[in-house]
Design an enzyme around this catalytic site. Structure first.
Site, PDB file in Angstrom:
ATOM      1  N   ASP A   1      40.503 -55.300  33.264  1.00 24.93           N
ATOM      2  CA  ASP A   1      41.404 -56.363  33.721  1.00 24.93           C
ATOM      3  C   ASP A   1      42.838 -56.138  33.221  1.00 24.93           C
ATOM      4  O   ASP A   1      43.462 -57.039  32.646  1.00 24.93           O
ATOM      5  CB  ASP A   1      40.876 -57.728  33.266  1.00 24.93           C
ATOM      6  CG  ASP A   1      41.429 -58.868  34.118  1.00 24.93           C
ATOM      7  OD1 ASP A   1      42.024 -58.590  35.180  1.00 24.93           O
ATOM      8  OD2 ASP A   1      41.270 -60.039  33.718  1.00 24.93           O
TER       9      ASP A   1
ATOM     10  N   ALA B   1      40.533 -67.038  31.565  1.00 25.31           N
ATOM     11  CA  ALA B   1      39.208 -67.011  32.175  1.00 25.31           C
ATOM     12  C   ALA B   1      38.081 -67.187  31.165  1.00 25.31           C
ATOM     13  O   ALA B   1      36.975 -67.579  31.525  1.00 25.31           O
ATOM     14  CB  ALA B   1      39.037 -65.703  32.928  1.00 25.31           C
TER      15      ALA B   1
END
Ligand SMILES: Nc1ncnc2c1ncn2[C@@H]1O[C@H](COP(=O)(O)OP(=O)(O)OP(=O)(O)O)[C@@H](O)[C@H]1O
Length: 427
Positions: A236, A122
């Site tokens: 995350d 990401a």
């Protein structure tokens, strides 16, 4: 004659006095010199043992479990700063963290002009880099559409550089040139936990290793929550963010990055990865340490079941929880590829812990330090059992039937007392 001999006596006396004086002066000089060289030695010894980071991040942080420790000066000496001095521009060291700045052209060369791609996440692409010092590192090139300015990037590097632990993928350098922002990390040669759980190209992860990995991750997260100043919430945690080193030690990656920089942010502005996200965060938009604990619980179930959240992991867990009451009988969700090769008690203990971590109510979830205690207790019990089994077989060979009976009784008593310890650690 008399005058001659008295002159001789005076001469000898003066000679003795001068000799004695010289000897005393010589002795004093010797002692003074020795003291000076001792002072010199001790200060150079001190200089060699003082950690490079004097900001507290590298000093030993004692957390919940006695075997824990930050990577500390070991990192600085072995895979940290000192071994890096040959490569980068020394004038650009970020003083407070010891993280070094590398010239763009060095990184370009080390990555064969950015062709040695490991993968893309990401935040942007990751490359394997072979530095001129002989070190292998991973270079994360942050996406160019990043809105982060120079100042913010340097602040982020300073903050990241303060975080050092043996169960974190530590930052060792950075590059900010030609409009690019790059983060340079210790290279993790065995890749991600997700690739070991799901890719055919790796051997099956044994149950024993899965528990060890769970404990490593718990320790890394405990350090971020309770050891780092200020505390860091990961936001995350998932199996692709757990990387494995040469000896299959697990380390938490991607911590401390400002999530605003992630590319492909979704419209709802919810950050993190579907399947691992704390439902409480989705409804309140407030991410807390307990949201990390929730994701860690999902990761524990992933290790148990060998299945990821996108493959219906949590649905499977919910069904099993109806039968187990959250306590025993979790074997039914065990990874079928293990073919029953696991310790039932360990699996049930780990699943019961995972189930507490994913409790809907954040208050009822354990803190990371509690998870470290439970997991290290599982491993200690395993170790003790093995030790006792070995000594019991020794006893069987050397003693008679009645003695064997009494030794088995004491084993039984020990297991009972271990059970009561387990109850007291219960979170
Ligand atoms: N320090 C490292 N050593 C070895 N491989 C790494 C390292 N850091 C990242 N990788 C690998 O590079 C790839 C991209 O990693 P990255 O962390 O950017 O994304 P991701 O974890 O796959 O996804 P996301 O960004 O959504 O978390 C992954 O395959 C990861 O295993």
């Amino acid at each position: 004659m008399k005058a001659k001999s008295s002159g001789l006596i005076v001469g000898i006396s003066i000679g003795v006095v001068i000799g004695a004086l010289l000897a005393i002066i010589g002795l004093l000089c010797f002692r003074f010199h020795r003291k000076r060289s001792q002072i010199g030695n001790s200060s150079s010894r001190r200089a060699a043992t003082i950690p490079i980071r004097a900001n507290g991040a590298d000093s030993c942080t004692v957390l919940s479990d006695s075997s824990i420790g930050t990577e500390s000066s070991r990192t600085s000496v072995h895979n940290g700063v000192s071994s890096w001095f040959g490569g980068p521009r020394k004038s650009h060291v970020v003083a407070a963290s010891g993280i070094l700045e590398y010239p763009y052209k060095d990184i370009q060369k080390a990555t064969s002009n950015f062709t040695s791609t490991i993968g893309k996440g990401a935040f942007g692409s990751v490359y394997k880099a072979q530095m001129s010092t002989g070190e292998t590192v991973a270079v994360k090139v942050l996406a160019t559409d990043s809105k982060q300015g120079e100042k913010e990037f340097h602040t982020e590097v300073m903050l990241l550089g303060r975080l050092h632990h043996r169960n974190l993928v530590n930052l060792v350098g950075y590059c900010a040139e030609k409009g690019q922002h790059m983060l340079i990390y210790v290279y993790m040669s065995k890749g991600s936990l997700s690739s070991h759980l799901y890719s055919e190209k790796h051997d099956l992860l044994s149950w024993n290793l899965r528990v060890q990995i769970a404990l490593d991750v718990a320790r890394g997260l405990e350090y971020l929550h309770d050891g780092a100043v200020p505390p860091v919430i990961h936001r995350d945690i998932k199996s692709s963010n757990i990387l494995l080193d040469e000896s299959m030690g697990a380390r938490v990656a991607d911590f401390g990055l400002s999530r605003e920089d992630m590319i492909n942010r979704n419209a709802s502005n919810i950050q993190g990865t579907f399947g691992y996200l704390d439902p409480e965060y989705i409804s309140t938009r407030a991410f807390t340490k307990k949201s990390d604990v929730y994701s860690f619980g999902v990761l524990l179930f992933e290790l148990i079941a060998g299945r990821n959240p996108l493959q219906g992991l949590l649905e499977l867990v919910e069904l099993a929880a109806l039968n187990t009451g959250g306590q025993v009988g979790w074997e039914e969700i065990a990874d079928s590829r293990l073919d029953g090769n696991f310790d039932e008690q360990e699996l049930n203990d780990m699943a019961a812990l995972a189930h507490k971590c994913i409790n809907r109510s954040p208050r009822k979830r354990p803190a990371m330090r509690d998870t470290v205690q439970v997991l290290s207790h599982i491993l200690k019990t395993r170790h003790n059992k093995k030790h006792h089994k070995r000594s019991k077989s020794d006893v069987v060979i050397t003693i008679g039937q009645s003695d064997r009976q009494s030794s088995m009784n004491s084993e039984h008593r020990r297991v009972e007392s271990m059970d009561s310890i387990a109850d007291s650690v219960d979170v």
